[in-house]
Scaffold this motif. Sequence first.
Motif, PDB file in Angstrom:
ATOM      1  N   PHE A  89       0.697  -1.202  -0.163  1.00 52.76           N
ATOM      2  CA  PHE A  89       0.098  -0.143  -0.124  1.00 52.76           C
ATOM      3  C   PHE A  89       0.869   0.983  -0.006  1.00 52.76           C
ATOM      4  O   PHE A  89       1.802   1.129   0.692  1.00 52.76           O
ATOM      5  N   ILE A  90       0.390   2.351  -0.776  1.00 51.38           N
ATOM      6  CA  ILE A  90       1.210   3.502  -0.867  1.00 51.38           C
ATOM      7  C   ILE A  90       0.257   4.573  -0.647  1.00 51.38           C
ATOM      8  O   ILE A  90      -1.141   4.692  -1.319  1.00 51.38           O
ATOM      9  N   HIS A  91       0.367   5.645   0.158  1.00 53.26           N
ATOM     10  CA  HIS A  91      -0.482   6.645   0.526  1.00 53.26           C
ATOM     11  C   HIS A  91      -0.023   8.060  -0.296  1.00 53.26           C
ATOM     12  O   HIS A  91       1.238   8.367   0.183  1.00 53.26           O
ATOM     13  N   HIS A  92      -0.637   8.800  -0.987  1.00 55.75           N
ATOM     14  CA  HIS A  92      -0.024  10.096  -1.493  1.00 55.75           C
ATOM     15  C   HIS A  92      -0.712  11.088  -1.040  1.00 55.75           C
ATOM     16  O   HIS A  92      -1.995  11.165  -0.752  1.00 55.75           O
ATOM     17  N   ARG A  93       0.009  12.272  -0.847  1.00 52.91           N
ATOM     18  CA  ARG A  93      -0.549  13.483  -0.176  1.00 52.91           C
ATOM     19  C   ARG A  93      -0.581  14.764  -1.351  1.00 52.91           C
ATOM     20  O   ARG A  93       0.198  14.407  -2.231  1.00 52.91           O
ATOM     21  N   SER A  94      -1.162  15.544  -1.214  1.00 50.52           N
ATOM     22  CA  SER A  94      -1.529  16.646  -2.349  1.00 50.52           C
ATOM     23  C   SER A  94      -0.174  17.315  -2.448  1.00 50.52           C
ATOM     24  O   SER A  94       0.411  17.993  -3.449  1.00 50.52           O
ATOM     25  N   ASP A  95       0.816  17.313  -1.516  1.00 52.34           N
ATOM     26  CA  ASP A  95       2.122  18.022  -1.655  1.00 52.34           C
ATOM     27  C   ASP A  95       3.317  17.008  -2.158  1.00 52.34           C
ATOM     28  O   ASP A  95       4.312  17.240  -2.049  1.00 52.34           O
ATOM     29  N   SER A  96       2.669  16.105  -2.819  1.00 49.03           N
ATOM     30  CA  SER A  96       3.572  15.072  -3.408  1.00 49.03           C
ATOM     31  C   SER A  96       4.336  14.091  -2.660  1.00 49.03           C
ATOM     32  O   SER A  96       5.126  13.524  -3.179  1.00 49.03           O
ATOM     33  N   THR A  97       4.144  13.978  -1.255  1.00 48.25           N
ATOM     34  CA  THR A  97       4.768  13.201  -0.389  1.00 48.25           C
ATOM     35  C   THR A  97       3.830  11.907  -0.590  1.00 48.25           C
ATOM     36  O   THR A  97       2.756  11.823  -0.643  1.00 48.25           O
TER      37      THR A  97
END
Length: 128
Positions: free
Chosen positions: A33-41
Amino acid sequence: MTTENKTIVGRALAGLIDTGDVDTLASSLSEDFIHHRSDSTTSTKAQWLAAVRTALGPTAGMRVDILHLLADGDHVVVHSRRRLPDTGTEIVVVDVLRIAERFIAEAWEVIEPAADAAANGTWWEPTV
């Protein structure tokens, strides 16, 4: 498939929101699983679950109201309103989750403080 994917996400969120049960959510996530944030982290499953435990665990006190749960193919969209403990600050969140082999494999999250919504909604208006 769309209904099944919506059920997978709904089940994962139900225990978390009602009781702070992060383990039910964890068992719904794929190992990679990968979680993406809107700040590209991005964060791994372990990193993201640690953050979720801090924010939504049984003693954290964040209130979450699911406003929409929509599915299309292998993606499920969750639109929620959350109130932060202590300050009462309200945020609006949109999560886009990708389902693969009956697990949540990937998530993208966009967060906006509710108090900023009006100002953020005018960025495209021309200045005179």
